[in-house]
Design an enzyme around this catalytic site. Structure first.
Site, PDB file in Angstrom:
ATOM      1  N   ASP A 298       0.836  -1.193   0.000  1.00 40.56           N
ATOM      2  CA  ASP A 298       0.000   0.000   0.000  1.00 40.56           C
ATOM      3  C   ASP A 298       0.879   1.254   0.000  1.00 40.56           C
ATOM      4  O   ASP A 298       1.931   1.287   0.638  1.00 40.56           O
ATOM      5  CB  ASP A 298      -0.901  -0.023   1.242  1.00 40.56           C
ATOM      6  N   GLU A 345       0.674  -0.785  -5.061  1.00 39.63           N
ATOM      7  CA  GLU A 345      -0.445   0.166  -5.103  1.00 39.63           C
ATOM      8  C   GLU A 345       0.145   1.508  -5.502  1.00 39.63           C
ATOM      9  O   GLU A 345       0.665   2.251  -4.671  1.00 39.63           O
ATOM     10  CB  GLU A 345      -1.135   0.219  -3.730  1.00 39.63           C
ATOM     11  N   ASP A 398     -11.369   1.558  -0.934  1.00 40.60           N
ATOM     12  CA  ASP A 398     -11.508   2.995  -0.691  1.00 40.60           C
ATOM     13  C   ASP A 398     -12.490   3.662  -1.643  1.00 40.60           C
ATOM     14  O   ASP A 398     -12.843   4.829  -1.444  1.00 40.60           O
ATOM     15  CB  ASP A 398     -10.144   3.686  -0.809  1.00 40.60           C
TER      16      ASP A 398
END
Length: 502
Positions: A298, A345, A398
């Protein structure tokens, strides 16, 4: 490393049906894996599995390496002889479409405490041997974590930097004293981790035997109030006097926020990490590889350069970009651990330097279809601009659900989508985007289960701008109908993403 053409589903275990108010590692986990196998899905992507604190966010965990006790199945503990059916006699009627975390904690933790006591009193020699072996193999993080959690309980849940100074600063005599005083509580937290990893290992083994690999998440930062920061203060940028974050993580102002995002996590002391040859990061990667097959990193851009904001600032406006030694870190990881299955990501403000770091190590990046229709033909999220070594998503945890996104999209976005697709099919816009993802050239396609079920905004997993009310969505056990199974299976096969027959 590039991955073969395939597809999978994004679903956090908390979203499973369960009579205990939250999804767990019991029967429904196995049923979901059966669903993946039946529909030719080869990946199951989960969010971080660590123990969560305020806000219940998987991205704000008390440990980068421990497991979440709320995911433990009480029914599996019963099958092990540590609980009985009588212990479940007075379960409350939990809501079935969301997790009420406060209620779940009040119900499940007493069950886990009772199981721990029964294990300590009645464990067989084999169980005792397995527990001792687990504690020994995980000692490099488990000892600090169990003590940290026992201390956190003793201090009424307050943050470690507010504890007595001798304990907060880990002075040896003080630490030895609290270890003796909290011996029973330390045992409990070690037992909970033993059970989490035992249950998760069984789930993962079943998934792998079913041809399903698990994608797990490494958030780049760890929570300030965590065992990691308390036990390793030298590798974080902290105020030496107060223990507070001297430099905080975040992202600068952009199109979406005039003040940026101030996350509050302490940034890394990369100079000290380099001196230690990245020992902590190596341990973190080794730990996650114990329970996932593929690692999604991430906020990957933070390994090339990170936004740092000084202590005392209320927004992220007055920060600065600081270079990070990501290239050297990944070289050391490759040298020590081999070429790992890593995804990046790479969303947000991505520079050519970030792309070069990603591509040097052949990490697949991410493409989000909900971002594809707000600009012109140069939009990198339009499928005809994809390269193969990417993972395409309709949306992530998200994002809104695809149906929710479409309902709130601008007229410009809707018009572009309609022109691109030709029309919105009778299956609905969510399945149109699923079809677009599966037919793309991207090696992998990952679809949130909410889109498979064609759900709206009420089923969204996370609102990044909201502090509370996130991570709650659950599906019901009758939702995965035969019609959905057949449609997903046939489409996956048609798009060349089914497992290759051996």
């Amino acid at each position: 490393m590039p991955f073969p053409r395939s597809s999978g589903i994004l679903l956090h275990p908390t979203s499973f049906p369960s009579r205990f108010g939250i999804g767990d590692l019991g029967l429904e986990a196995y049923r979901f894996i059966d669903f993946l196998r039946e529909t030719y899905q080869q990946y199951w992507q989960v969010l971080p599995l660590g123990p969560t604190g305020y806000g219940n966010s998987p991205y704000a965990s008390y440990s980068a390496m421990a497991g979440n006790p709320l995911l433990i199945s009480p029914e599996k503990l019963r099958d092990q002889g540590m609980l009985s059916d009588e212990d479940f006699a007075n379960l409350p009627e939990f809501p079935i479409e969301k997790v009420d975390y406060e209620w779940v904690v009040q119900t499940k933790l007493p069950l886990l405490k009772k199981a721990s006591e029964n294990f300590q009193a009645n464990a067989t020699p084999l169980q005792q041997q397995q527990f001792a072996g687990f504690c020994d193999s995980k000692a490099y993080w488990l000892d600090d974590f169990a003590l940290y959690m026992a201390l956190k309980d003793a201090y009424g849940g307050t943050s470690w930097y507010t504890w007595d100074q001798a304990v907060a600063k880990r002075q040896p005599e003080a630490i030895e004293q609290v270890r003796r005083q909290l011996n029973a509580e330390i045992f409990y937290h070690k037992f909970i981790q033993f059970e989490f990893f035992r249950q998760w290992s069984e789930v993962k083994t079943y998934a792998n035997m079913s041809g399903v690999q698990i994608i797990g998440d490494i958030p780049i930062y760890v929570a300030h109030d965590s065992a990691d920061v308390w036990a390793n203060p030298d590798i974080f940028c902290l105020d030496e006097q107060t223990g507070e974050a001297a430099l905080m993580a975040g992202v600068p102002p952009d199109y979406f926020s005039a003040t940026g995002q101030l996350w509050g996590n302490p940034v890394y002391n990369w100079e000290e990490l380099q001196k230690q040859d990245f020992k902590w990061w190596l341990g973190r990667f080794e730990a996650i590889l114990d329970y996932v097959d593929v690692i999604r990193i991430d906020h990957f851009r933070g390994f090339e350069a990170y936004w740092a904001v000084k202590k005392g600032e209320q927004t992220a406006i007055n920060g600065e970009w600081i270079k990070a030694p990501g290239e050297r870190l990944f070289e050391v990881i490759k040298e020590k651990l081999g070429k790992l299955p890593i995804m990046a990501e790479d969303l947000g403000e991505i520079t050519p330097e970030v792309e070069a770091l990603r591509d040097k190590f052949e990490f697949p990046g991410m493409k989000i279809l909900q971002f594809a229709f707000s600009a012109d033909a140069g939009n990198p999220f339009l499928p005809f601009n994809f390269e193969r070594n990417f993972i395409v998503y309709t949306g992530t945890h998200d994002n809104d659900t695809s149906l929710g996104w479409f309902n709130q999209a601008t007229d410009y976005e809707k018009q572009n989508l309609m022109l691109y697709l030709g029309c919105i099919s009778s299956d609905g816009v969510a399945w149109d985007l699923i079809r677009l993802a599966l037919t793309s050239v991207a090696n992998q396609a990952i679809i949130p289960l909410q889109d498979i079920l064609n759900l709206d905004t009420q089923s969204r997993m996370n609102f990044p701008s909201k502090a509370e009310g996130n991570w709650e969505w659950r599906y019901q056990d009758q939702a995965l109908t035969q019609e959905i199974r057949h449609r997903l299976k046939v489409l996956t096969q048609l798009c060349g993403r089914a497992p290759q027959q051996k």
